[in-house]
Write an enzyme that holds these catalytic residues in place. Structure first.
Site, mmCIF file in Angstrom:
data_model
loop_
_atom_site.group_PDB
_atom_site.id
_atom_site.type_symbol
_atom_site.label_atom_id
_atom_site.label_comp_id
_atom_site.label_asym_id
_atom_site.label_seq_id
_atom_site.Cartn_x
_atom_site.Cartn_y
_atom_site.Cartn_z
ATOM 1 N N LYS A 97 0.864 -1.050 -0.013
ATOM 2 C CA LYS A 97 0.056 -0.186 0.000
ATOM 3 C C LYS A 97 0.910 1.227 0.143
ATOM 4 C CE LYS A 97 -4.418 0.998 0.250
ATOM 5 N NZ LYS A 97 -5.719 0.092 0.006
HETATM 6 N N1 GLU Z 1 -7.306 0.164 -3.188
HETATM 7 C C1 GLU Z 1 -8.142 -0.979 -3.521
HETATM 8 C C2 GLU Z 1 -8.269 -1.885 -2.469
HETATM 9 O O1 GLU Z 1 -8.040 -1.436 -1.155
HETATM 10 C C3 GLU Z 1 -7.780 -1.729 -4.886
HETATM 11 C C4 GLU Z 1 -6.254 -2.445 -4.847
HETATM 12 C C5 GLU Z 1 -5.773 -2.874 -6.198
HETATM 13 O O2 GLU Z 1 -6.624 -3.020 -6.922
HETATM 14 O O3 GLU Z 1 -4.524 -3.097 -5.937
HETATM 15 O O4 GLU Z 1 -8.472 -2.971 -2.248
#
Ligand code: GLU
Length: 454
Positions: free
Chosen positions: A144
């Site tokens: 993240k």
């Molecule tokens: N931000 C989204 C999540 O928390 C998508 C993450 C992604 O597609 O890599 O799942």
């Protein structure tokens, strides 16, 4: 709470070997030899994530070494981002990229722009991405990113400069085989296009696979923008289906009317559910019998908020969370269902469209009262599932139809839900515990099978 049996969720997920089955210390806190950064220091999302992991480790009977490994991010980058503002002044922001685990494949996870971003929040979100990718069987680890900025206060040109500088600072650790970003709160497909362009220009050729959630013109996937919301509806249908109900039988409240919540409300309405209340950061609206969601969406496009929607009554966020509905869908930020309001939640199902909306203590209180929580790592996995489809399409330069994407998304969501529900029944645990058992075990097995280098 300790279980004597270890789950063997499916044939491709062998039970832990005897090495792993060393009994964990009775108090399932973070083990003594874990570095300080794995210790929850405040009751925020990291404490919730660590407490969930500790519960899974205890049930699986893994030892302190495995616990420390899974509790600790593999790699973290902490960057300062100076921004030249449109008026010529300079401002400095802090940004992070955390790769929690890469045992099952490259890091995968969103990039968040929000003023409350800090490294502990990003660590928690990265850990949840690891479990999320594992529970829906994507060949990824978890990562993240975040920048502590309120994007509403900056122009597009300023946000572009912040994004390009952030990308250039974390360039050495990202890439289509290393770590793949996607949108999250405060970022969108345009942000991803800037990341992709900055990365590609620096590498000397176009590399669409470095991010997902891109605009269609530069290698995005059909169906990605609405994928998280569609997945939330599939997960809800599966959960209420266990009690013989269909979406036409339920009243729904959606907290958060952003990218995920607004589309989810729309799909719930299309499927015949009565969406009785929704809220955003400015307030909420309620209508007994159900809101007209398409008209509400038009109102939001015009005014920027759900507040003041004709034919509805005002309702604040706190009241929405404890409203008498069947399904509560928190679709905003972490930590909104806490030990303060968990006792008053009247919904029978909480479907977590947001990441980490329920604190660990609230989770226990809901479970005691028989409220079924469909956990974030399962309920909102539709987004990363279609991110995976986008990445596969980009790697092959071959594009699928929207119908193919939607069908494969639904299949994967239902398959994952069924696998989790099966573990929950067999182990007599809540869906969150079952999802964590499955995913932590998959990650641990990948780690063990690869072995330690050197
Ligand atoms: N931000 C989204 C999540 O928390 C998508 C993450 C992604 O597609 O890599 O799942």
């Amino acid at each position: 709470m300790a279980q004597t049996t270890t789950p063997s969720p499916s044939t491709d997920d062998p039970s832990p070997s005897t090495d792993d089955a060393t009994p964990a210390p009775p108090a399932a806190g973070v083990p003594a030899n874990a570095p300080d950064l794995a210790r929850p220091t405040h009751a925020g999302p990291l404490a919730t994530a660590q407490s969930q992991l500790a519960g899974a480790i205890e049930r699986l009977g893994y030892d302190a070494g495995m616990h420390a490994m899974l509790a600790t991010p593999r790699r973290e980058v902490n960057v300062a981002i100076p921004l030249r503002r449109d008026d010529g002044s300079t401002e400095l922001f802090h940004g992070f990229r955390v790769q929690h685990n890469v045992s099952r494949g490259p890091g995968k996870g969103g990039l968040r722009y929000h003023p409350s971003v800090d490294v502990d929040e990003v660590r928690a979100l990265a850990m949840w991405m690891t479990w999320k990718c594992a529970v829906v069987e994507l060949p990824y680890g978890g990562a993240k990113g975040g920048v502590a900025i309120d994007p509403r206060n900056y122009s597009q040109a300023e946000l572009e400069r912040v994004t390009r500088r952030y990308t250039s600072e974390i360039m050495p650790i990202i890439g289509p085989e290393r770590d793949i970003m996607a949108p999250d709160i405060g970022t969108d497909d345009q942000t991803m296009a800037w990341v992709m362009d900055t990365y590609s220009v620096n590498q000397g050729y176009t590399i669409p696979g470095v991010v997902t959630g891109k605009p269609l013109e530069v290698g995005g996937s059909l169906g990605r923008a609405t994928a998280t919301s569609r997945g939330v509806v599939h997960a809800t249908r599966a959960a209420i289906g266990e009690q013989g109900l269909s979406l036409a039988d339920v009243r729904v409240a959606v907290q958060g009317f952003g990218k995920v919540g607004s589309h989810a409300a729309d799909f719930f309405g299309d499927a015949g559910a009565r969406v009785e209340a929704v809220s955003d950061q400015y307030g909420g609206v309620y209508r007994s019998g159900g809101l007209d969601v398409p008209r509400l969406l038009a109102h939001v496009r015009e005014t920027g908020s759900v507040v003041g929607f004709a034919g509805s009554e005002p309702m604040d966020n706190a009241d929405l969370l404890t409203l008498d509905v069947d399904v509560l869908v928190p679709a905003a930020v972490e930590g909104v269902i806490t030990d303060v309001n968990a006792d008053q939640v009247k919904a029978r199902w909480v479907v977590e469209a947001a990441n980490g909306p329920t604190t660990a203590r609230a989770d226990a209180l809901l479970a005691e009262r028989g409220v079924v929580v469909v956990p974030d790592i399962l309920a909102n996995a539709g987004g990363v599932i279609v991110s995976y489809f986008e990445w596969v399409q980009a790697q092959q330069a071959y594009w699928w139809t929207e119908a193919e994407i939607e069908q494969r998304l639904e299949e994967r969501m239902i398959h994952a839900y069924d696998a989790v529900a099966q573990v929950a029944r067999r182990e007599k645990v809540a869906l969150r515990d079952a999802a964590l058992l499955l995913s932590v075990q998959r990650v641990a097995m990948a780690h063990k099978t690869r072995g330690l280098y050197p």
